[in-house]
Design an enzyme around this catalytic site. Structure first.
Site, mmCIF file in Angstrom:
data_model
loop_
_atom_site.group_PDB
_atom_site.id
_atom_site.type_symbol
_atom_site.label_atom_id
_atom_site.label_comp_id
_atom_site.label_asym_id
_atom_site.label_seq_id
_atom_site.Cartn_x
_atom_site.Cartn_y
_atom_site.Cartn_z
ATOM 1 N N SER A 150 48.011 44.385 39.884
ATOM 2 C CA SER A 150 47.676 44.510 38.482
ATOM 3 C C SER A 150 48.786 44.918 37.519
ATOM 4 C CB SER A 150 46.957 45.938 38.521
ATOM 5 O OG SER A 150 46.894 46.518 37.177
ATOM 6 N N TYR A 163 47.777 54.488 41.051
ATOM 7 C CA TYR A 163 47.445 53.155 41.140
ATOM 8 C C TYR A 163 48.600 52.200 40.734
ATOM 9 C CZ TYR A 163 44.398 49.078 39.354
ATOM 10 O OH TYR A 163 43.749 47.715 39.475
HETATM 11 N N1 LIG Z 1 39.194 44.507 36.383
HETATM 12 C C1 LIG Z 1 40.459 44.257 35.951
HETATM 13 O O1 LIG Z 1 40.818 44.469 34.785
HETATM 14 C C2 LIG Z 1 41.513 44.462 37.140
HETATM 15 C C3 LIG Z 1 42.708 44.398 36.653
HETATM 16 C C4 LIG Z 1 43.792 44.285 37.608
HETATM 17 C C5 LIG Z 1 43.648 44.600 38.939
HETATM 18 N N2 LIG Z 1 42.232 44.618 39.348
HETATM 19 C C6 LIG Z 1 41.964 44.531 40.900
HETATM 20 O O2 LIG Z 1 41.263 43.634 41.045
HETATM 21 C C7 LIG Z 1 40.326 44.145 42.254
HETATM 22 C C8 LIG Z 1 38.906 44.024 42.235
HETATM 23 O O3 LIG Z 1 38.524 44.668 41.040
HETATM 24 P P1 LIG Z 1 37.130 44.364 40.198
HETATM 25 O O4 LIG Z 1 37.649 44.524 38.792
HETATM 26 O O5 LIG Z 1 36.521 43.009 40.479
HETATM 27 O O6 LIG Z 1 36.308 45.535 40.589
HETATM 28 P P2 LIG Z 1 34.635 45.681 40.925
HETATM 29 O O7 LIG Z 1 34.397 47.016 41.071
HETATM 30 O O8 LIG Z 1 33.769 44.908 40.262
HETATM 31 O O9 LIG Z 1 34.716 45.120 42.425
HETATM 32 C C9 LIG Z 1 35.429 45.854 43.523
HETATM 33 C C10 LIG Z 1 34.713 45.816 44.867
HETATM 34 O O10 LIG Z 1 35.381 46.571 45.658
HETATM 35 C C11 LIG Z 1 34.561 47.331 46.640
HETATM 36 N N3 LIG Z 1 35.419 48.212 47.207
HETATM 37 C C12 LIG Z 1 35.659 49.494 46.752
HETATM 38 N N4 LIG Z 1 36.289 50.395 47.344
HETATM 39 C C13 LIG Z 1 35.993 49.685 48.706
HETATM 40 C C14 LIG Z 1 36.227 50.036 50.135
HETATM 41 N N5 LIG Z 1 36.987 51.392 50.250
HETATM 42 N N6 LIG Z 1 35.889 49.243 51.050
HETATM 43 C C15 LIG Z 1 35.474 47.934 50.729
HETATM 44 N N7 LIG Z 1 35.102 47.727 49.477
HETATM 45 C C16 LIG Z 1 35.332 48.570 48.501
HETATM 46 C C17 LIG Z 1 33.628 47.593 45.653
HETATM 47 O O11 LIG Z 1 32.401 48.128 46.204
HETATM 48 C C18 LIG Z 1 33.343 46.288 44.612
HETATM 49 O O12 LIG Z 1 32.262 45.758 45.043
HETATM 50 C C19 LIG Z 1 40.761 45.404 42.445
HETATM 51 O O13 LIG Z 1 41.724 45.467 43.565
HETATM 52 C C20 LIG Z 1 41.360 45.877 41.528
HETATM 53 O O14 LIG Z 1 42.274 47.015 41.221
HETATM 54 C C21 LIG Z 1 41.300 44.457 38.337
#
Ligand SMILES: NC(=O)c1ccc[n+]([C@@H]2O[C@H](COP(=O)([O-])OP(=O)(O)OC[C@H]3O[C@@H](n4cnc5c(N)ncnc54)[C@H](O)[C@@H]3O)[C@@H](O)[C@H]2O)c1
Length: 282
Positions: A150, A163
């Protein structure tokens, strides 16, 4: 029925953690459309099964292996099932599962800190270690590991010490994989760092999304509307002044960058941190 082409990843097997929704689910759909066997690994069993059954019913090939990536016992089971599903091979791991649990430094608890580090660093390390026997091979087929980071991990972010540290940590893990498994086995490892991507993690906190920890504690997800508004983001007349493209990215766009990085067109790119941010922080 979608007529899936053979595709960029035909015959390859990919484990995508956190693929029950958001960026991971989009990546699962896109990998399947490019011919990959996709292993849907998510703690939310209903959502994982739903993603897998949609892919399977539209002509792709997916297997849901629900479970908590922070549970040590789940990881060997996930890797074993993925190996069987892939007829003895695993080509791609996308360490994507994650969420935020924010707090300013002087108020952050050990539990907040430990949970986020375990989720974003320890779990990906354990998964990669467990899958080593599928990556330290010489069969002439491509192997790629992607760790999702991120902008917080690269630049820091107020309210996200845990984070930011964890997302910085995977950069070092990625580079180490590239250096350990690149020379003999040709494994590529890259980090993809996202900016503002539209998923439940960036929606208004007031919408009430949450994750439940194993001990039953609920962690609220999203960003408070007032905090978003102060940055020109969120549901109230957003202008996104810090993003050159002046908009957030979609989950599909974020997933597209994962596919692009795994693809043969990136076969000489390893150890890199690829920023998928609409130009933010340049
Ligand atoms: N959305 C953003 O703006 C953004 C920005 C930077 C980084 N990220 C990173 O991208 C990745 C995906 O995030 P997203 O935005 O799609 O979020 P999201 O919440 O839509 O999806 C994340 C998924 O991970 C699963 N999850 C969470 N904890 C878990 C665990 N302990 N075991 C198994 N599965 C688990 C959740 O059930 C969910 O389905 C993450 O690592 C997040 O930190 C997202």
């Amino acid at each position: 029925m979608v007529n899936y082409p053979k595709g960029l990843f035909a015959g390859q097997t990919a484990i995508i953690t956190g693929s029950g929704q958001g960026i991971g689910a989009e990546a699962a759909r896109l990998f399947a459309a490019e011919g990959a066997n996709v292993v849907i690994a998510d703690v939310d069993a209903t959502k994982a099964n739903d993603v897998a059954s949609k892919i399977n019913s539209s002509g792709g090939r997916a297997l849901a292996v629900p479970g908590d990536i922070m549970n040590e016992a789940y990881i060997p089971d996930l890797v074993k099932k993925a190996g069987e599903f892939g007829n003895g091979k695993i080509h791609i791991i996308i360490n994507n599962a994650g969420y935020t649990w924010d707090g300013v430094i002087h108020k952050m608890t050990d539990k907040q800190w430990d949970t986020i580090v375990a989720l974003h660093c320890t779990a990906p390390f354990r998964l990669v270690r467990e899958a080593a026997r599928f990556f330290r091979v010489k069969d002439g087929e491509p192997r790629v590991i992607i760790n999702i980071s991120s902008t917080s991990g690269i630049h820091g972010n107020a309210g996200q010490a845990n984070y930011a540290l964890a997302k910085a940590g995977v950069v070092g893990l990625t580079k180490t994989i590239a250096k350990e498994w690149g020379p003999q086995f040709g494994v590529r490892a890259n980090t993809i760092a996202f900016g503002y991507i539209m998923t439940r993690l960036t929606e208004a906190k007031e919408k009430g999304a949450f994750v439940t920890l194993p001990d039953g504690e609920k962690v609220a997800l999203g960003i408070p509307t007032a905090q978003q508004a102060a940055k020109g983001q969120g549901p109230v007349a957003p202008t996104y002044p810090d993003i050159p493209l002046r908009r957030p990215g979609s989950a599909t766009e974020a997933a597209g960058s994962i596919l692009a990085t795994c693809s043969p067109y990136m076969s000489y790119v390893s150890g890199q941190t690829i920023m998928v941010t609409g130009g933010r922080n340049i």
